[in-house]
Design a protein around this motif. Structure first.
Motif, PDB file in Angstrom:
ATOM      1  N   ILE A 211      50.942 -72.598  32.728  1.00  0.00           N
ATOM      2  CA  ILE A 211      50.458 -72.004  31.478  1.00  0.00           C
ATOM      3  C   ILE A 211      49.058 -71.436  31.671  1.00  0.00           C
ATOM      4  CG2 ILE A 211      49.792 -72.511  29.110  1.00  0.00           C
ATOM      5  CD1 ILE A 211      52.047 -74.573  29.021  1.00  0.00           C
ATOM      6  N   VAL A 212      48.208 -72.199  32.369  1.00  0.00           N
ATOM      7  CA  VAL A 212      46.844 -71.742  32.632  1.00  0.00           C
ATOM      8  C   VAL A 212      46.848 -70.488  33.487  1.00  0.00           C
ATOM      9  CG1 VAL A 212      44.688 -72.322  33.802  1.00  0.00           C
ATOM     10  CG2 VAL A 212      45.823 -74.031  32.364  1.00  0.00           C
ATOM     11  N   ALA A 213      47.693 -70.479  34.532  1.00  0.00           N
ATOM     12  CA  ALA A 213      47.765 -69.308  35.409  1.00  0.00           C
ATOM     13  C   ALA A 213      48.234 -68.077  34.643  1.00  0.00           C
ATOM     14  CB  ALA A 213      48.713 -69.595  36.575  1.00  0.00           C
ATOM     15  N   LEU A 214      49.197 -68.272  33.757  1.00  0.00           N
ATOM     16  CA  LEU A 214      49.711 -67.146  32.969  1.00  0.00           C
ATOM     17  C   LEU A 214      48.642 -66.635  32.003  1.00  0.00           C
ATOM     18  CD1 LEU A 214      52.222 -65.445  32.395  1.00  0.00           C
ATOM     19  CD2 LEU A 214      52.880 -67.119  30.665  1.00  0.00           C
ATOM     20  N   ALA A 215      47.827 -67.541  31.470  1.00  0.00           N
ATOM     21  CA  ALA A 215      46.783 -67.128  30.531  1.00  0.00           C
ATOM     22  C   ALA A 215      45.647 -66.391  31.224  1.00  0.00           C
ATOM     23  CB  ALA A 215      46.252 -68.358  29.793  1.00  0.00           C
ATOM     24  N   ILE A 216      45.424 -66.695  32.498  1.00  0.00           N
ATOM     25  CA  ILE A 216      44.311 -66.081  33.227  1.00  0.00           C
ATOM     26  C   ILE A 216      44.626 -64.645  33.643  1.00  0.00           C
ATOM     27  CG2 ILE A 216      43.043 -66.190  35.425  1.00  0.00           C
ATOM     28  CD1 ILE A 216      43.018 -69.198  35.163  1.00  0.00           C
ATOM     29  N   ILE A 217      45.891 -64.345  33.880  1.00  0.00           N
ATOM     30  CA  ILE A 217      46.270 -63.023  34.397  1.00  0.00           C
ATOM     31  C   ILE A 217      45.716 -61.874  33.555  1.00  0.00           C
ATOM     32  CG2 ILE A 217      48.221 -61.469  34.825  1.00  0.00           C
ATOM     33  CD1 ILE A 217      49.791 -63.868  35.830  1.00  0.00           C
ATOM     34  N   PRO A 218      45.839 -61.891  32.208  1.00  0.00           N
ATOM     35  CA  PRO A 218      45.310 -60.758  31.406  1.00  0.00           C
ATOM     36  C   PRO A 218      43.799 -60.588  31.516  1.00  0.00           C
ATOM     37  CG  PRO A 218      46.870 -62.073  30.126  1.00  0.00           C
ATOM     38  CD  PRO A 218      46.558 -62.859  31.351  1.00  0.00           C
ATOM     39  N   THR A 219      43.084 -61.621  31.920  1.00  0.00           N
ATOM     40  CA  THR A 219      41.623 -61.530  32.003  1.00  0.00           C
ATOM     41  C   THR A 219      41.159 -60.932  33.331  1.00  0.00           C
ATOM     42  OG1 THR A 219      41.359 -63.753  32.957  1.00  0.00           O
ATOM     43  CG2 THR A 219      41.478 -63.591  30.558  1.00  0.00           C
ATOM     44  N   LEU A 220      42.059 -60.763  34.273  1.00  0.00           N
ATOM     45  CA  LEU A 220      41.691 -60.217  35.573  1.00  0.00           C
ATOM     46  C   LEU A 220      41.538 -58.700  35.498  1.00  0.00           C
ATOM     47  CD1 LEU A 220      44.147 -62.250  37.857  1.00  0.00           C
ATOM     48  CD2 LEU A 220      41.704 -62.664  37.520  1.00  0.00           C
ATOM     49  N   PRO A 221      40.735 -58.108  36.376  1.00  0.00           N
ATOM     50  CA  PRO A 221      40.663 -56.637  36.461  1.00  0.00           C
ATOM     51  C   PRO A 221      42.045 -56.069  36.746  1.00  0.00           C
ATOM     52  CG  PRO A 221      38.899 -57.646  37.713  1.00  0.00           C
ATOM     53  CD  PRO A 221      39.804 -58.760  37.311  1.00  0.00           C
ATOM     54  N   PRO A 222      42.337 -54.883  36.255  1.00  0.00           N
ATOM     55  CA  PRO A 222      43.681 -54.311  36.435  1.00  0.00           C
ATOM     56  C   PRO A 222      44.158 -54.294  37.881  1.00  0.00           C
ATOM     57  CG  PRO A 222      42.421 -53.025  34.870  1.00  0.00           C
ATOM     58  CD  PRO A 222      41.473 -54.023  35.437  1.00  0.00           C
ATOM     59  N   ASP A 223      43.245 -53.993  38.828  1.00  0.00           N
ATOM     60  CA  ASP A 223      43.681 -53.902  40.222  1.00  0.00           C
ATOM     61  C   ASP A 223      43.938 -55.275  40.857  1.00  0.00           C
ATOM     62  OD1 ASP A 223      41.041 -54.568  40.039  1.00  0.00           O
ATOM     63  OD2 ASP A 223      40.460 -53.577  41.917  1.00  0.00           O
ATOM     64  N   GLN A 224      43.593 -56.345  40.153  1.00  0.00           N
ATOM     65  CA  GLN A 224      43.817 -57.684  40.688  1.00  0.00           C
ATOM     66  C   GLN A 224      44.948 -58.421  39.977  1.00  0.00           C
ATOM     67  OE1 GLN A 224      40.191 -59.953  40.722  1.00  0.00           O
ATOM     68  NE2 GLN A 224      39.017 -58.355  41.786  1.00  0.00           N
ATOM     69  N   ARG A 225      45.467 -57.804  38.927  1.00  0.00           N
ATOM     70  CA  ARG A 225      46.492 -58.501  38.149  1.00  0.00           C
ATOM     71  C   ARG A 225      47.786 -58.698  38.935  1.00  0.00           C
ATOM     72  NH1 ARG A 225      45.623 -55.573  32.226  1.00  0.00           N
ATOM     73  NH2 ARG A 225      43.534 -56.477  31.856  1.00  0.00           N
ATOM     74  N   ILE A 226      48.108 -57.733  39.803  1.00  0.00           N
ATOM     75  CA  ILE A 226      49.335 -57.867  40.585  1.00  0.00           C
ATOM     76  C   ILE A 226      49.271 -59.093  41.485  1.00  0.00           C
ATOM     77  CG2 ILE A 226      48.456 -56.324  42.387  1.00  0.00           C
ATOM     78  CD1 ILE A 226      52.128 -56.841  41.270  1.00  0.00           C
ATOM     79  N   PHE A 227      48.060 -59.338  42.050  1.00  0.00           N
ATOM     80  CA  PHE A 227      47.893 -60.521  42.897  1.00  0.00           C
ATOM     81  C   PHE A 227      47.947 -61.797  42.064  1.00  0.00           C
ATOM     82  CE2 PHE A 227      45.585 -57.056  45.062  1.00  0.00           C
ATOM     83  CZ  PHE A 227      46.313 -57.021  46.246  1.00  0.00           C
ATOM     84  N   GLY A 228      47.375 -61.717  40.879  1.00  0.00           N
ATOM     85  CA  GLY A 228      47.440 -62.863  39.981  1.00  0.00           C
ATOM     86  C   GLY A 228      48.874 -63.159  39.576  1.00  0.00           C
ATOM     87  N   PHE A 229      49.644 -62.088  39.325  1.00  0.00           N
ATOM     88  CA  PHE A 229      51.042 -62.270  38.932  1.00  0.00           C
ATOM     89  C   PHE A 229      51.852 -62.867  40.082  1.00  0.00           C
ATOM     90  CE2 PHE A 229      55.414 -60.690  38.570  1.00  0.00           C
ATOM     91  CZ  PHE A 229      55.749 -61.224  37.334  1.00  0.00           C
TER      92      PHE A 229
END
Length: 218
Positions: free
Chosen positions: A21-39
């Motif tokens: 849940i925490v990981a999913l909540a953090i993804i939108p806060t990442l810069p756009p170019d880093q969201r794919i890595f977060g996902f």
């Protein structure tokens, strides 16, 4: 799914869910170019968590003490004994839960043969060298005219590391003549706590590598 887990494994599953849940909540806060890595990281954590939870649920269900599940496992072990043509002349139980399995096996065998049940007693060092473990009989005490080895089954409910069954079998072998007795080990389930775990000769599992069981491990 959490309700299927016991008190010891439920916190582990809960932590895994919270991390996702925490990981999913953090993804939108990442810069756009880093969201794919977060996902991608989220997917990896999610799959790992699901695998862990499925394993925990399987273990929890396998440790169900209700009578139908236990009877089914003993029946499966009995079927293995019949298929292997190994109907024990003597059942030696490892207490405490092994006594339950041994008694149920002896009852099931009653239609085919009468198999007495003995219980091993541990000493203060959790070993089987105990004067209460009387192993003074010979094969002639079972059948004076028998030309085959007497079949002995050392049984426990669960085999985890295998050390208990190995120690029990070694004790029995030290006191019974190897030529006169054919000794095997059995457990209704095999946990396989490590790659070096010693497997029993027989388990109730359809798949010999199945690792989950029905009663608390010894």
């Amino acid at each position: 799914m959490l309700v299927l887990l016991d008190a010891r494994t439920r916190p582990v599953a809960f932590i895994a869910i919270v991390l996702n849940i925490v990981a999913l909540a953090i993804i939108p806060t990442l810069p756009p170019d880093q969201r794919i890595f977060g996902f991608l990281l989220f997917v990896i954590v999610l799959l790992s968590s699901l695998a862990a939870i499925v394993r925990l649920v399987t273990q929890a269900k396998a440790k169900d003490h209700t009578r139908p599940n236990l009877e089914a496992k003993v029946d499966a072990l009995m079927a293995k004994l019949v298929a292997d043509k190994f109907l024990p002349d003597l059942i030696i139980a490892i207490p405490r839960s092994g006594l339950i399995v041994a008694g149920m096996l002896a009852h099931a065998l009653g239609e085919k043969k009468i198999s007495p049940v003995l219980s091993l007693v541990r000493n203060d060092h959790n070993e089987f060298d105990n004067p209460l473990n009387l192993m003074s009989f010979t094969s002639k005490d079972f059948d004076e005219n028998s030309v085959r080895p007497i079949q002995v089954l050392v049984v426990d409910d669960i085999c985890a590391s295998g050390r208990t069954l190995v120690a029990a079998r070694a004790y029995v072998e030290r006191h019974l003549s190897g030529a006169d007795f054919n000794i095997r080990t059995a457990a209704i389930s095999y946990l396989g706590s490590s790659s070096r775990a010693a497997k029993p000769c027989l388990t109730s599992s359809k798949n010999p590598r199945q690792r989950f069981s029905a009663l608390p491990a010894t």
